[in-house]
Design an enzyme around this catalytic site. Sequence first.
Site, PDB file in Angstrom:
ATOM      1  N   TYR A   1      -5.609   5.017  -7.723  1.00  0.00           N
ATOM      2  CA  TYR A   1      -5.929   4.915  -6.300  1.00  0.00           C
ATOM      3  C   TYR A   1      -7.368   4.445  -6.158  1.00  0.00           C
ATOM      4  O   TYR A   1      -8.301   5.237  -6.146  1.00  0.00           O
ATOM      5  CB  TYR A   1      -5.740   6.264  -5.602  1.00  0.00           C
ATOM      6  CG  TYR A   1      -5.958   6.202  -4.113  1.00  0.00           C
ATOM      7  CD1 TYR A   1      -4.961   5.709  -3.280  1.00  0.00           C
ATOM      8  CD2 TYR A   1      -7.147   6.606  -3.533  1.00  0.00           C
ATOM      9  CE1 TYR A   1      -5.146   5.627  -1.909  1.00  0.00           C
ATOM     10  CE2 TYR A   1      -7.348   6.535  -2.164  1.00  0.00           C
ATOM     11  CZ  TYR A   1      -6.338   6.047  -1.359  1.00  0.00           C
ATOM     12  OH  TYR A   1      -6.528   5.976   0.001  1.00  0.00           O
TER      13      TYR A   1
ATOM     14  N   TYR B   1       0.841  -1.201   0.000  1.00  0.00           N
ATOM     15  CA  TYR B   1       0.000   0.000   0.000  1.00  0.00           C
ATOM     16  C   TYR B   1       0.876   1.251   0.000  1.00  0.00           C
ATOM     17  O   TYR B   1       1.591   1.531   0.961  1.00  0.00           O
ATOM     18  CB  TYR B   1      -0.896  -0.022   1.235  1.00  0.00           C
ATOM     19  CG  TYR B   1      -2.012   0.981   1.202  1.00  0.00           C
ATOM     20  CD1 TYR B   1      -3.214   0.684   0.571  1.00  0.00           C
ATOM     21  CD2 TYR B   1      -1.889   2.217   1.819  1.00  0.00           C
ATOM     22  CE1 TYR B   1      -4.250   1.600   0.546  1.00  0.00           C
ATOM     23  CE2 TYR B   1      -2.930   3.138   1.800  1.00  0.00           C
ATOM     24  CZ  TYR B   1      -4.101   2.820   1.157  1.00  0.00           C
ATOM     25  OH  TYR B   1      -5.130   3.731   1.143  1.00  0.00           O
TER      26      TYR B   1
END
Lengths: 134, 386
Positions: free
Chosen positions: B340, B290
């Site tokens: 994203y 991440y």
Amino acid sequence: MSYAKPLPVPDPESRPFWEATKQHKLLMQRSPTTGKFQFPPTTFTPGGLERPEWVEVSGRGKVFSWIVVRAPTPADIYAADVPYTVALIELDEGVRMASNIVNCAPEDVSAGMPVKVLYKQVTDEITLPLFEPA
Amino acid sequence: MTWALRDKYAITGIGNTEYTKNSGRTVRSLASEACLRAIADAGLKVEDVDGIVSFNFNDSAPAIGVASEIGVPAAGYAVDYLAGGNGANLITLAATAAIEAGLAKTVVCYRAMNGRSGFRLGGGRDMSAYGITQWTAPFGWITYPQAMAMWARRHIVQYGTTPEQFGEIAMTCRENAMLNERAMQRGPMTLEDYMHSKPIVDPFRKFDICLESDGACAVVITSAERARDMPHKPVYIMGGAYGGGPTQGDDFFDAIRWPDHAHNAFKYLGDDLWKSAGITPKDVDVAQIYDCFTYSVLMALEGLGFCKEGEGGPFVMGGRIRRDGELPINTAGGLLSEAYIHGFNHVLEAVEQLRGHSGERQIKDAEICLTTAGAMTCASAMILRN
């Protein structure tokens, strides 16, 4: 001119803090049994139904971490302020709070730098606690 | 507590929409498209689905709405988790728990957002600072880059982490994105480009900060036994962990009480994760980490034990995280350069790598892939295998 930046909305847990800053006092909560300080304010101390008590603290501490805002966001509101410094300040009583470091160029801020509180009245209802080099 | 369903469940379908800056569509329709594509990819029909799970910040389409649009006849397990960056693996693990408990047989998990054209994360804070926000916003501490820069600074203070090390993560993601036709940013990036990208909030430059995207991703989860009858090679969920440390805060911005911002929730997840999968970091062939910000990759690598605490900076240098290195990361370009979709696109790339479907960016013989989600006080991770 009205104040355009975000304003704290005092609530049942935070009202004593914001009432005190108007009097140029910095209050923090602590456990009446252990003496451990806590922030942000809550209704109970961790671990049970104990109510924390408010006490005045020294207003002195050290810079734990900091950022320097260079791109203003929202742009219209912070355009005149950049660059500005936001820091996590570790108070001598052992709790951390966020605030601005003022009266100090951003490049002169360092980890562990001693700071002390000062007050800036922004509206009739709200006075913000800020910090400057001690 | 350790997740105890090793290899019992598998990801059998994946689906996504285009990733754009302005979808011109409802978030629900994005979610529906990703879910329908994932269901078709699994060789299933909508009628085969009986569970649907998502996570949101009040910015997504509710699971029941998506189930209604796509025509799930009876969604027994339709649940929305309130979660931030920590959500992607969390909801996938939740699906395995729901199936294990007998609440569903086949669960679709998705994340959908108009993250650029609609509700921008961190952009929803109004000028009245209620609740926990009264301790942050009045000091001009408002956006996610501003929140996370405070963590990155602490890593720099304690360990001397350098801009070149942050830059290596940004450049690695970009180099991978150049081989991914889905990626939103596919132009080359040099160290000079990185160093000269616009200063946003020290210590972050523009290229330390992820993209904002409109789009959706979805996966289908079912039992390993049923997965073996489906069109694609099953990708088994080998291990998983969710959680964080003490004092995770009042919301997904607040970390005032966090013990030490030089490391994040992964410090607390590693033992459970490796125990659940029965492997060690050395067994991982490829990792999708991440990367809402460059620094968060360092904290995940350190927290999960790929290197010692504080050594993430030197660890990523020398080509180690590039495609031909010891631990290739973010092979689709990550949140920094692909898109994203709140970390869910990492799960899709993990599945593609383990199916051997990643085309030019395929890591040869990839058998075990790590996915992580989250960058602050709570997080989730999975170990997937083929």
